[in-house]
Design a protein around this motif. Structure first.
Motif, PDB file in Angstrom:
ATOM      1  N   LYS A   2      57.227  88.413  24.369  1.00  0.00           N
ATOM      2  CA  LYS A   2      58.588  88.199  23.897  1.00  0.00           C
ATOM      3  C   LYS A   2      58.836  86.710  23.625  1.00  0.00           C
ATOM      4  CE  LYS A   2      63.334  89.119  25.252  1.00  0.00           C
ATOM      5  NZ  LYS A   2      64.215  89.613  26.298  1.00  0.00           N
ATOM      6  N   VAL A   4      60.747  83.282  23.585  1.00  0.00           N
ATOM      7  CA  VAL A   4      61.725  82.612  24.439  1.00  0.00           C
ATOM      8  C   VAL A   4      62.332  81.471  23.638  1.00  0.00           C
ATOM      9  CG1 VAL A   4      62.061  81.314  26.577  1.00  0.00           C
ATOM     10  CG2 VAL A   4      60.401  83.171  26.504  1.00  0.00           C
ATOM     11  N   ASN A  55      67.040  81.826  26.366  1.00  0.00           N
ATOM     12  CA  ASN A  55      67.475  83.131  25.856  1.00  0.00           C
ATOM     13  C   ASN A  55      68.959  83.368  26.147  1.00  0.00           C
ATOM     14  OD1 ASN A  55      64.970  83.651  24.794  1.00  0.00           O
ATOM     15  ND2 ASN A  55      64.310  84.902  26.503  1.00  0.00           N
ATOM     16  N   ARG A  74      60.878  80.698  33.679  1.00  0.00           N
ATOM     17  CA  ARG A  74      61.467  81.688  32.753  1.00  0.00           C
ATOM     18  C   ARG A  74      60.520  82.007  31.596  1.00  0.00           C
ATOM     19  NH1 ARG A  74      67.224  82.455  32.983  1.00  0.00           N
ATOM     20  NH2 ARG A  74      67.703  82.258  35.175  1.00  0.00           N
ATOM     21  N   GLN A  78      58.260  85.840  30.725  1.00  0.00           N
ATOM     22  CA  GLN A  78      58.276  86.575  29.456  1.00  0.00           C
ATOM     23  C   GLN A  78      56.889  86.943  28.964  1.00  0.00           C
ATOM     24  OE1 GLN A  78      61.237  87.632  28.169  1.00  0.00           O
ATOM     25  NE2 GLN A  78      62.069  86.674  30.011  1.00  0.00           N
TER      26      GLN A  78
END
Length: 79
Positions: A2, A4, A55, A74, A78
């Motif tokens: 994904k 970021v 995000n 973070r 992801q």
């Protein structure tokens, strides 16, 4: 994987978050996009802490180093 998105406030950068920004800019995170914007609308936070949006969620730290560590966490989450 994904994507970021990390967004810094330019005022926060001027106050010291620039170290975290420069560190991230020099690293290779294939799933990260990063930018700085004039104002993110979190002026109270900006005056009292270092922060960025990851995000669209606020991530903050008492120091630029703490902010960087939390942003990297973070990004890693992801993967």
């Amino acid at each position: 994987m994904k994507t970021v998105t990390v967004v810094f406030c330019t005022a926060s950068l001027l106050d010291g978050a620039i170290d975290a920004y420069n560190h991230l800019k020099g690293r290779q995170y294939p799933n990260m996009t990063m930018r700085a914007e004039a104002c993110l609308g979190y002026c109270g936070r900006c005056a009292n802490t270092f922060f960025a949006l990851v995000n669209k969620e606020v991530v903050e730290g008492a120091t630029s180093e703490e902010l960087l560590a939390k942003i990297i966490d973070r990004i890693s989450d992801q993967d």
